[in-house]
Motif scaffolding. Structure first.
Motif, PDB file in Angstrom:
ATOM      1  N   ASP A 126      36.850  46.854  41.161  1.00  0.00           N
ATOM      2  CA  ASP A 126      37.270  46.728  42.560  1.00  0.00           C
ATOM      3  C   ASP A 126      36.344  47.538  43.467  1.00  0.00           C
ATOM      4  OD1 ASP A 126      38.766  46.008  44.770  1.00  0.00           O
ATOM      5  OD2 ASP A 126      40.287  47.552  44.470  1.00  0.00           O
ATOM      6  N   HIS A 172      34.298  55.823  41.091  1.00  0.00           N
ATOM      7  CA  HIS A 172      34.756  55.670  39.711  1.00  0.00           C
ATOM      8  C   HIS A 172      33.551  55.841  38.784  1.00  0.00           C
ATOM      9  CE1 HIS A 172      38.884  54.300  40.153  1.00  0.00           C
ATOM     10  NE2 HIS A 172      38.548  53.353  40.977  1.00  0.00           N
ATOM     11  N   TYR A 196      36.092  51.601  33.097  1.00  0.00           N
ATOM     12  CA  TYR A 196      37.057  51.117  34.086  1.00  0.00           C
ATOM     13  C   TYR A 196      37.707  49.838  33.569  1.00  0.00           C
ATOM     14  CZ  TYR A 196      38.440  49.642  38.865  1.00  0.00           C
ATOM     15  OH  TYR A 196      39.122  49.249  39.999  1.00  0.00           O
ATOM     16  N   TRP A 197      39.040  49.806  33.657  1.00  0.00           N
ATOM     17  CA  TRP A 197      39.816  48.641  33.219  1.00  0.00           C
ATOM     18  C   TRP A 197      39.471  48.244  31.774  1.00  0.00           C
ATOM     19  CZ3 TRP A 197      39.801  45.376  38.440  1.00  0.00           C
ATOM     20  CH2 TRP A 197      40.603  46.046  39.374  1.00  0.00           C
ATOM     21  N   ASN A 235      39.419  55.009  33.652  1.00  0.00           N
ATOM     22  CA  ASN A 235      40.375  54.650  34.695  1.00  0.00           C
ATOM     23  C   ASN A 235      41.153  53.403  34.311  1.00  0.00           C
ATOM     24  OD1 ASN A 235      41.272  54.875  37.714  1.00  0.00           O
ATOM     25  ND2 ASN A 235      40.720  52.724  37.445  1.00  0.00           N
ATOM     26  N   GLU A 236      42.481  53.542  34.247  1.00  0.00           N
ATOM     27  CA  GLU A 236      43.409  52.419  34.023  1.00  0.00           C
ATOM     28  C   GLU A 236      42.977  51.513  32.883  1.00  0.00           C
ATOM     29  OE1 GLU A 236      43.962  50.401  37.744  1.00  0.00           O
ATOM     30  OE2 GLU A 236      45.237  51.987  38.516  1.00  0.00           O
ATOM     31  N   ASN A 279      47.613  56.819  37.799  1.00  0.00           N
ATOM     32  CA  ASN A 279      47.684  56.111  39.073  1.00  0.00           C
ATOM     33  C   ASN A 279      49.049  55.441  39.183  1.00  0.00           C
ATOM     34  OD1 ASN A 279      44.991  56.798  39.061  1.00  0.00           O
ATOM     35  ND2 ASN A 279      44.258  54.709  38.641  1.00  0.00           N
ATOM     36  N   TYR A 285      51.357  52.906  42.075  1.00  0.00           N
ATOM     37  CA  TYR A 285      51.423  52.257  43.388  1.00  0.00           C
ATOM     38  C   TYR A 285      52.862  51.804  43.699  1.00  0.00           C
ATOM     39  CZ  TYR A 285      46.391  52.454  44.003  1.00  0.00           C
ATOM     40  OH  TYR A 285      45.101  52.908  44.195  1.00  0.00           O
ATOM     41  N   TYR A 313      52.229  47.694  44.963  1.00  0.00           N
ATOM     42  CA  TYR A 313      52.156  46.596  43.996  1.00  0.00           C
ATOM     43  C   TYR A 313      53.558  46.369  43.425  1.00  0.00           C
ATOM     44  CZ  TYR A 313      47.067  46.789  44.230  1.00  0.00           C
ATOM     45  OH  TYR A 313      45.769  46.751  44.675  1.00  0.00           O
ATOM     46  N   GLU A 331      46.033  58.346  41.855  1.00  0.00           N
ATOM     47  CA  GLU A 331      45.991  57.316  42.906  1.00  0.00           C
ATOM     48  C   GLU A 331      47.407  56.994  43.355  1.00  0.00           C
ATOM     49  OE1 GLU A 331      43.754  53.669  42.018  1.00  0.00           O
ATOM     50  OE2 GLU A 331      42.212  54.885  41.039  1.00  0.00           O
ATOM     51  N   TRP A 389      44.714  57.159  47.173  1.00  0.00           N
ATOM     52  CA  TRP A 389      43.669  56.137  47.185  1.00  0.00           C
ATOM     53  C   TRP A 389      43.651  55.518  48.567  1.00  0.00           C
ATOM     54  CZ3 TRP A 389      39.845  55.391  43.951  1.00  0.00           C
ATOM     55  CH2 TRP A 389      39.100  54.188  44.045  1.00  0.00           C
ATOM     56  N   PHE A 414      36.664  50.614  51.796  1.00  0.00           N
ATOM     57  CA  PHE A 414      35.383  50.389  51.116  1.00  0.00           C
ATOM     58  C   PHE A 414      35.240  48.915  50.749  1.00  0.00           C
ATOM     59  CE2 PHE A 414      37.078  49.884  46.794  1.00  0.00           C
ATOM     60  CZ  PHE A 414      38.341  50.442  46.940  1.00  0.00           C
ATOM     61  N   ARG A 456      38.636  41.513  47.752  1.00  0.00           N
ATOM     62  CA  ARG A 456      39.560  41.617  48.892  1.00  0.00           C
ATOM     63  C   ARG A 456      39.177  40.594  49.950  1.00  0.00           C
ATOM     64  NH1 ARG A 456      43.461  44.462  46.308  1.00  0.00           N
ATOM     65  NH2 ARG A 456      42.411  45.927  44.926  1.00  0.00           N
ATOM     66  N   ASN A 467      38.496  46.750  50.758  1.00  0.00           N
ATOM     67  CA  ASN A 467      39.758  47.306  50.300  1.00  0.00           C
ATOM     68  C   ASN A 467      40.219  48.219  51.429  1.00  0.00           C
ATOM     69  OD1 ASN A 467      41.656  49.186  49.161  1.00  0.00           O
ATOM     70  ND2 ASN A 467      41.003  48.518  47.121  1.00  0.00           N
ATOM     71  N   LYS A 496      42.734  50.273  51.732  1.00  0.00           N
ATOM     72  CA  LYS A 496      43.659  51.374  51.442  1.00  0.00           C
ATOM     73  C   LYS A 496      43.162  52.710  51.988  1.00  0.00           C
ATOM     74  CE  LYS A 496      45.745  49.093  47.503  1.00  0.00           C
ATOM     75  NZ  LYS A 496      44.723  48.063  47.205  1.00  0.00           N
TER      76      LYS A 496
HETATM   77  C1  GCB Z   1      43.454  51.009  41.190  1.00  0.00           C
HETATM   78  C2  GCB Z   1      42.042  51.233  40.829  1.00  0.00           C
HETATM   79  C3  GCB Z   1      41.145  51.261  42.039  1.00  0.00           C
HETATM   80  C4  GCB Z   1      41.526  50.134  42.980  1.00  0.00           C
HETATM   81  C5  GCB Z   1      42.936  50.382  43.445  1.00  0.00           C
HETATM   82  C6  GCB Z   1      43.479  49.283  44.361  1.00  0.00           C
HETATM   83  O1  GCB Z   1      44.352  51.288  40.469  1.00  0.00           O
HETATM   84  O2  GCB Z   1      41.847  52.363  40.047  1.00  0.00           O
HETATM   85  O3  GCB Z   1      39.815  51.157  41.648  1.00  0.00           O
HETATM   86  O4  GCB Z   1      40.649  50.014  44.043  1.00  0.00           O
HETATM   87  O5  GCB Z   1      43.786  50.444  42.353  1.00  0.00           O
HETATM   88  O6  GCB Z   1      43.211  49.320  45.539  1.00  0.00           O
HETATM   89  O7  GCB Z   1      44.152  48.404  43.853  1.00  0.00           O
END
Ligand code: GCB
Length: 603
Positions: free
Chosen positions: A189, A357, A382-383, A420-421, A478, A480, A484, A508, A553, A558, A563, A573, A575
């Protein structure tokens, strides 16, 4: 004719196959304080989506590729490239934001720089790149130096015997194509900015020189300094000196036949803290070389659910940051752009930043150190990467090693984050456990973390249920809640419990808002939604057991190709607590207020 060239190509292919590709030489650290010549500026470039400058029509590597940088002078010969008449790109810099046709481009761009050089007696010369995203194949004067993989870490090649008096030519094939086995992989992302994104220079060193060193407090011991130096050259047994004039420390060392010497001595420094980011001049001297650095001294440990800095509990009042410039939205390439972001974090009341990241540029860490910002440093695991692919592991470990090698003397880095995640499973757990072991081998002092994920135990009760947490020093994850899968009011109903007795860092949380967009509190992408989400998130976080830090986050909107909502996201993004144009959203002030309260509590 074709047959001949084909045989030749086959042998060249073998020569160039990745396993025997020349690797860069061991990393030289603290480049900014060494004798060097900048090669930054406008470089000639050729956009080459089909890699025509590298492969022939049978897709075999060619002898006469663009790396040879041939002048197009003989008009009777067929030559289908000419750097001289093609366009330029600025180095350092990403290509996506320099030319409209490269905005979404993923593939090969060739870079060429011709420069004049004056040979110096008794000097060794290294060609240094701060970072190239993602794969770089480098030539000097038509000779292949080697290949480097990984978009965020430095590398250097020795060119002493190849560089010549007068004009020289560097050619770099830069390829930012995403790949399934790469680190990061196909999916992420953030924007896949391609190019020579960090500075390039020639480093001039004596025949034998100090390539690397380590000067830090011993783990958990505020009054013992430990360190080592590593020489590079042909006379490795030498006398070296490590001096900290302000503390009257002078250590005379004799390096062994491998050029290595270590030391330990007592020290009574003024400790580095966010409130007093004291740095000391450290001079490392070898017969004809003196190298200087600025180093701070602090200890970092955990005790139960606390993080102890110099033995005292701290709360990490943080924020996540991508290495993307404010106002112009491209990869950061200047110290001033680093400082703009870090100052915003300070203004919000932060003492901590999560540099997500991937390893950010070296100045970002050095400036944060001067401003009193603690750092979470991360690699782009990542992921879902290829957990069972040994090449992918090697790649991740190399990026981790290069990152730690570069930044191990920075007092503000307290956490090396390895992922990360990432999804649960045995191969992933093995992969990440090996990486954690590697971190501790390279740097026994700092903490090891990873941004893990939350899990619902039962309605209204959340936890982290990940075997990786047993391997980590901090319980970081993290979450949300309220963005989410739910609306902000869910935060009011959620409680947290953890089986692990470790400091909790929420690495996050948050949600998106377009700056200036107003509406109801349940209307997505309004500042009102985001503000309400932050108010409720903070209240939820206050109920979280063992909470020792948070990094919402994210500091600034960015670019991300994921997105795509027109007129709201437009490839951003959203956020950010601050817009891409530097405007503070309402949620910024919610965080600022909370961080002021915490600051008072931890005084
Ligand atoms: C996450 C990721 C981050 C994303 C963010 C998002 O969990 O670690 O890289 O940009 O969520 O905005 O969904």
């Amino acid at each position: 004719m074709k047959k001949k060239s084909r045989n030749f190509s086959v042998s060249l292919l073998l020569l160039l196959s990745s396993s025997i590709f020349a690797q860069s030489s061991p990393q030289i650290i603290n480049v900014e304080n060494r004798a060097s010549i900048s090669l930054n500026g406008l470089w000639k470039t050729i956009i080459d989506p089909f890699e025509n400058g590298y492969y022939d029509y049978r897709r075999l590597p060619m002898k006469n590729g663009y790396g040879q940088d041939k002048d197009y002078v003989d008009k009777s010969s067929l030559q289908e490239y000419n750097f001289a008449t093609d366009k330029t790109l600025m180095v350092p810099g990403d290509w996506n934001t320099q030319r409209a046709e490269l905005y979404y481009y993923e593939g090969t761009v060739w870079y060429r720089n011709r420069f004049n050089y004056q040979l110096k007696k008794d000097k060794r010369v290294f060609l240094y790149f701060g970072a190239v995203n993602y794969e770089a194949i480098v030539y000097l004067n038509g000779k292949l130096l080697g290949k480097h993989i990984g978009g965020f870490t430095p590398f250097n090649f020795e060119v002493t015997d190849i560089i010549k008096e007068g004009q020289n030519s560097i050619v770099v094939k830069v390829d930012n194509k995403r790949a399934l086995d790469a680190v990061p992989t196909l999916n992420s992302d953030w924007w896949n900015y391609g190019g020579i994104t960090r500075h390039v220079s020639l480093i001039e060193t004596p025949q034998t020189f100090v390539r690397d060193y380590y000067v830090q407090l011993k783990k958990g011991d505020k009054n013992t300094l430990t360190g080592w130096v590593q020489l590079d050259g042909n006379k490795l047994v030498k006398t070296a000196q490590v001096e900290i004039p302000e503390l009257k420390i002078k250590q005379k060392l004799t390096t062994n036949e491998n050029g290595f010497a270590s030391f330990e001595c007592s020290i009574k420094p003024s400790y580095w803290t966010p409130e007093n980011p004291k740095l000391y001049a450290v001079n490392i001297t070898l017969d004809n070389e003196q190298l200087s650095d600025e180093i701070g001294f602090r200890t970092i440990e955990t005790k139960g659910t606390q993080i102890l800095l110099n033995g005292k509990p701290i709360f990490c009042r943080g924020v996540c940051i991508h290495e993307e410039a404010a106002f112009r939205n491209g990869r950061i390439f200047s110290k001033e752009e680093d400082i703009t972001l870090l100052q915003w974090a300070k203004e919000m009341g932060c003492n901590f930043v999560r540099l997500a990241h991937y390893p950010h540029n070296e100045q970002m860490i050095r400036q944060a150190e001067r401003l009193g910002l603690l750092v979470w440093s991360e690699i782009p695991v990542y992921w879902t990467i290829q957990w069972s692919n040994p090449e992918t592991y090697k790649n991740a470990e190399a990026q981790l090693t290069d990152n730690i090698t570069r930044d191990k003397n920075r007092s503000n880095i307290i956490i090396w984050s390895i992922a990360n995640e990432t999804p649960h499973g045995d191969t992933r757990l093995n992969f990440l456990t090996r990486l954690a072991t590697k971190v501790r081998e390279l740097d026994p002092v700092r903490l090891v973390g990873a941004a893990m994920e939350k899990e619902e135990m039962k309605p209204g009760l959340m936890t982290v249920n990940d075997d990786l947490s047993k391997v980590m020093d901090v319980l970081s994850f993290n979450q949300y809640v309220g963005w989410y899968g739910s609306l902000p009011e869910e935060c009011d109903r959620v409680n947290w419990t953890f089986s692990e007795e470790k400091p909790v860092i929420v690495s996050e949380f948050g949600g998106g808002a377009l700056y200036g967009m107003r509406g109801g509190k349940t209307e997505r992408f309004t500042e009102d939604y985001q503000e309400d989400l932050y108010i409720r998130s903070v209240n939820m976080l206050k109920r979280m057991p063992g909470l020792a830090g948070t990094t919402p986050w994210i500091l600034k909107d960015f670019r991300s190709p994921r997105r795509q909502l027109r007129d709201i996201q437009d490839d951003f993004n959203r956020k950010g607590l601050i817009s891409d144009q530097g405007e503070k959203k309402k949620a910024f002030f919610v965080m600022k207020k909370w961080y002021e309260e915490i600051k008072e509590k931890y005084k």
